[in-house]
Design an enzyme around this catalytic site. Structure first.
Site, PDB file in Angstrom:
ATOM      1  N   HIS B 124       0.874  -1.174   0.000  1.00  0.00           N
ATOM      2  CA  HIS B 124       0.000   0.000   0.000  1.00  0.00           C
ATOM      3  C   HIS B 124       0.919   1.235   0.000  1.00  0.00           C
ATOM      4  O   HIS B 124       2.000   1.197   0.576  1.00  0.00           O
ATOM      5  CB  HIS B 124      -0.828  -0.055   1.284  1.00  0.00           C
ATOM      6  CG  HIS B 124      -1.916   0.968   1.395  1.00  0.00           C
ATOM      7  ND1 HIS B 124      -1.676   2.273   1.750  1.00  0.00           N
ATOM      8  CD2 HIS B 124      -3.260   0.871   1.226  1.00  0.00           C
ATOM      9  CE1 HIS B 124      -2.829   2.932   1.791  1.00  0.00           C
ATOM     10  NE2 HIS B 124      -3.803   2.103   1.469  1.00  0.00           N
ATOM     11  N   ASP B 201       3.117  -4.023   8.131  1.00  0.00           N
ATOM     12  CA  ASP B 201       1.855  -3.329   7.912  1.00  0.00           C
ATOM     13  C   ASP B 201       0.744  -4.342   8.140  1.00  0.00           C
ATOM     14  O   ASP B 201       0.497  -5.206   7.300  1.00  0.00           O
ATOM     15  CB  ASP B 201       1.835  -2.784   6.474  1.00  0.00           C
ATOM     16  CG  ASP B 201       0.472  -2.208   6.094  1.00  0.00           C
ATOM     17  OD1 ASP B 201      -0.486  -2.365   6.880  1.00  0.00           O
ATOM     18  OD2 ASP B 201       0.375  -1.628   5.004  1.00  0.00           O
ATOM     19  N   GLN B 204      -4.394  -5.156   7.125  1.00  0.00           N
ATOM     20  CA  GLN B 204      -5.334  -6.171   6.627  1.00  0.00           C
ATOM     21  C   GLN B 204      -5.207  -7.510   7.344  1.00  0.00           C
ATOM     22  O   GLN B 204      -5.887  -8.468   6.969  1.00  0.00           O
ATOM     23  CB  GLN B 204      -5.156  -6.384   5.113  1.00  0.00           C
ATOM     24  CG  GLN B 204      -5.402  -5.155   4.268  1.00  0.00           C
ATOM     25  CD  GLN B 204      -6.853  -4.674   4.294  1.00  0.00           C
ATOM     26  OE1 GLN B 204      -7.765  -5.390   4.718  1.00  0.00           O
ATOM     27  NE2 GLN B 204      -7.080  -3.453   3.848  1.00  0.00           N
ATOM     28  N   LYS B 227     -10.537  -0.490  10.443  1.00  0.00           N
ATOM     29  CA  LYS B 227     -10.642  -1.710   9.639  1.00  0.00           C
ATOM     30  C   LYS B 227     -10.948  -2.938  10.507  1.00  0.00           C
ATOM     31  O   LYS B 227     -10.937  -4.064  10.027  1.00  0.00           O
ATOM     32  CB  LYS B 227      -9.339  -1.942   8.863  1.00  0.00           C
ATOM     33  CG  LYS B 227      -9.092  -0.893   7.775  1.00  0.00           C
ATOM     34  CD  LYS B 227      -7.894  -1.253   6.941  1.00  0.00           C
ATOM     35  CE  LYS B 227      -7.296  -0.087   6.197  1.00  0.00           C
ATOM     36  NZ  LYS B 227      -8.089   0.325   5.038  1.00  0.00           N
ATOM     37  N   CYS B 365      -4.688   2.379  -3.707  1.00  0.00           N
ATOM     38  CA  CYS B 365      -3.474   2.952  -3.124  1.00  0.00           C
ATOM     39  C   CYS B 365      -2.287   2.013  -3.312  1.00  0.00           C
ATOM     40  O   CYS B 365      -1.451   1.872  -2.414  1.00  0.00           O
ATOM     41  CB  CYS B 365      -3.644   3.273  -1.645  1.00  0.00           C
ATOM     42  SG  CYS B 365      -4.959   4.448  -1.334  1.00  0.00           S
TER      43      CYS B 365
HETATM   44  C1  LIG Z   1      -2.450  -2.832   3.583  1.00  0.00           C
HETATM   45  C2  LIG Z   1      -2.828  -1.446   4.008  1.00  0.00           C
HETATM   46  N1  LIG Z   1      -1.898  -0.648   4.519  1.00  0.00           N
HETATM   47  C3  LIG Z   1      -2.190   0.600   4.942  1.00  0.00           C
HETATM   48  C4  LIG Z   1      -3.449   1.129   4.831  1.00  0.00           C
HETATM   49  C5  LIG Z   1      -3.699   2.530   5.287  1.00  0.00           C
HETATM   50  O1  LIG Z   1      -4.526   2.573   6.384  1.00  0.00           O
HETATM   51  P1  LIG Z   1      -5.102   3.950   6.921  1.00  0.00           P
HETATM   52  O2  LIG Z   1      -5.729   4.633   5.748  1.00  0.00           O
HETATM   53  O3  LIG Z   1      -6.097   3.560   7.950  1.00  0.00           O
HETATM   54  O4  LIG Z   1      -3.960   4.730   7.483  1.00  0.00           O
HETATM   55  C6  LIG Z   1      -4.454   0.334   4.295  1.00  0.00           C
HETATM   56  C7  LIG Z   1      -5.826   0.869   4.139  1.00  0.00           C
HETATM   57  O5  LIG Z   1      -6.327   1.149   3.094  1.00  0.00           O
HETATM   58  C8  LIG Z   1      -4.136  -0.978   3.863  1.00  0.00           C
HETATM   59  O6  LIG Z   1      -5.070  -1.769   3.332  1.00  0.00           O
END
Ligand SMILES: Cc1ncc(COP(=O)(O)O)c(C=O)c1O
Lengths: 142, 408
Positions: B124, B201, B204, B227, B365
């Protein structure tokens, strides 16, 4: 909700049979624009002769709304003076936000239903923003 | 077999009773954000209507209660991920802020020119751009573990990149597009042997499976409350205590200091030194309620359920003509990216919406991953504990409707 309000026949037709798709050999102006929220991209090649849009092509990838809108725009501005073309692009944008009546928009009027879907307005205006960039000497060129 | 009792939990989520365009709402966008159970909504309402005050400052009754609730929330989250002490839990706005905190507070301090940060093409943007920028600031280099043909990270591929110069390995545990589950424990062992630290990270994975940071082998773990049934605007950075101690704060101001004079300041202890300013107190309280809710349901059960839905959906869509699905067939988490031939994902999502089905369309993203897949964007359906087999039937039906609509 009626999907047909948005996806009028004309739109699906332009999407499936795009007009003026491709590139020009030696365009006077070439502008690429990206819609960062969805990654869609559009490039416009414009041929200007004696202040007139004598030819125009679009390329890129995007949803049916952005592709149909680009195809319709090229039809609407081909043969028009640069000022008229610019006016069409601007009229379309304010037409979509519901602030003006359509003028010389041709098939573009079919996109009116998109105004009910704010997230898709960006798709419908991508090509128009690219044309403004190409024709308006007061805008920064990329 | 599907866990039928789990699906009964739908009634815990008031929004799922809301019809959309005259249809039952089928919410398949939990990878973007999950819906909230009534207990989480109630926890925030209760906080604001009974206990609201700023934390860690005043001695009045409400302030004591608010502070206790806030610190209890930290403990609840610490227990949930198996932290060795509550202070290892830093409250942030979410995964993005957590990862930026590590990049600024840790990487900037310790990286030297020529050091290497290892990531993957499936990250991401929030686990990529902070490292791109840290590399620029420090002169370190960014290296990528290449994916296998279905989008998995193999240990071989990791071994080819992780080496003497590696200082940081930053990987997603579960991909938000491919549904890939990465072998973090094995990669962590490799990274540690090379003298690198491991940043995971968990955006998910933490919502979907039991997580124990020690077993995971991570040094830092980032995740988002929204999430995992929690509120927006609250997230977590877990870090090993000594690493948090060594890291610098990145947000200066109130509540993160120990002593201040005109020219200088010293920092509060971990975690307060990272939590400058008034934190999202109600958010932390809501997140704790979400964690208790998930624990009551059972993380093992949730994991089995969403994996089962992801794999079923993979098989069903894989068998459809004119549909492409991405990522590995097995194991496949509850996130499924797909495309319908000759129909742009935006148009797919629009037809779905008219049928009451919420999915995501776009690049998620993860533009480098879209480049790797060779597509501009995809549609994505993602499942959580409140989804069922029936929702997959609706998904399949919606794809058929989409094909019919655009091929007329
Ligand atoms: C794998 C992953 N990393 C990071 C993020 C970013 O999370 P947040 O927007 O809550 O900071 C997301 C969310 O879309 C994600 O799916």
């Amino acid at each position: 909700m009626n999907l047909d309000d948005m996806y009028r026949e004309t739109i699906l037709d332009h999407n499936q049979n795009p007009r003026n798709r491709g590139h020009l050999e030696n365009p006077t102006k070439s502008v690429g624009l990206l819609n960062p929220t969805c990654g869609d991209e559009i490039a416009l090649d414009v041929q200007l002769d004696a202040g007139k849009v004598s030819d125009i092509r679009f390329s890129g990838q995007g949803c049916s709304i952005s592709m149909a809108s680009a195809s319709m725009l090229t039809e609407a501005v081909k043969g028009k003076s640069a000022e008229e073309a610019l006016a069409i692009a601007r009229n379309f944008k304010s037409f979509l936000t519901g602030t003006t009546e359509p003028e010389n928009l041709g098939d573009l009027e079919a996109l009116h239903g998109v105004s009910q879907f704010p997230s898709r307005v960006k798709c419908a205006t991508l090509a128009h923003n690219a044309l403004e960039k190409a024709l308006d000497d007061n805008q920064p060129q990329t | 077999m599907m866990d039928v009792a789990l699906v009964d939990l739908k009634k815990d989520f008031p929004i799922l009773a809301r019809p959309i365009h005259g249809h039952r709402l089928v919410y398949l966008d939990s990878a973007a954000t999950t819906q909230k159970p009534q207990v989480v909504i109630d926890a925030e309402v209760d906080f604001y209507s009974q206990h609201n005050a700023n934390v860690l400052r005043s001695v009045h009754t409400l302030a004591e209660e608010a502070t206790t609730l806030f610190q209890n929330a930290r403990q609840t989250v610490a227990r949930f991920v198996g932290a060795s002490r509550p202070e290892e839990i830093v409250f942030t706005r979410g995964t993005t802020e957590s990862l930026n905190l590590v990049a600024r507070g840790f990487a900037d301090k310790f990286l030297k020119p020529g050091d290497e940060i290892v990531v993957s093409p499936m990250e991401h943007h929030s686990n990529l751009i902070p490292w791109q920028q840290a590399a620029r600031r420090t002169g370190a280099n960014l290296r990528f573990i290449e994916l296998d043909p279905v989008g998995q990270i193999t240990l071989e591929a990791a071994r080819a990149v992780i080496g003497d110069k590696t200082r940081i390995v930053a990987l997603s545990h579960v991909s938000n597009v491919l549904g890939t589950v990465n072998p973090i424990p094995e990669i962590a062992e490799m990274a540690h042997a090379a003298g690198a630290i491991v940043v995971v990270d968990g955006a998910q994975s933490v919502p979907h499976q039991p997580i124990n940071v020690a077993q995971l082998g991570a040094d830092f773990l980032a995740f988002s409350g929204h999430k995992m049934c929690g509120p927006t605007g609250i997230g977590v950075l877990w870090g090993r205590y000594p690493l948090l101690e060594e890291s610098d704060p990145v947000m200066y101001g109130g509540e993160m200091i120990s002593f201040v004079d005109r020219e200088t300041a010293t920092w509060a202890d971990v975690p307060e030194k990272f939590e400058g300013g008034t934190p999202n107190i109600a958010g932390a309280v809501g997140l704790a309620a979400a964690v208790r809710y998930l624990d009551d349901v059972g993380m093992e059960r949730i994991h089995r359920h969403t994996t089962n839905l992801g794999e079923q959906a993979f098989d069903r869509l894989h068998a459809m003509s004119g549909v492409s699905v991405y990522g590995p067939q097995r194991p496949h988490s509850g996130v499924l990216a797909f495309n319908v031939d000759q129909v742009h994902p935006h148009d797919v999502a629009q037809v779905f919406d008219s049928l009451g089905v919420a999915i995501r369309a776009g690049h998620h993203c993860a533009q480098p991953l879209m480049q790797w897949l060779g597509v501009g964007s995809t549609a994505r359906a993602s499942f959580y504990l409140y989804n069922s087999d029936q929702d997959i039937d609706v998904l399949v039906h919606a794809i058929e409707e989409t094909k019919r609509y655009f091929r007329r």
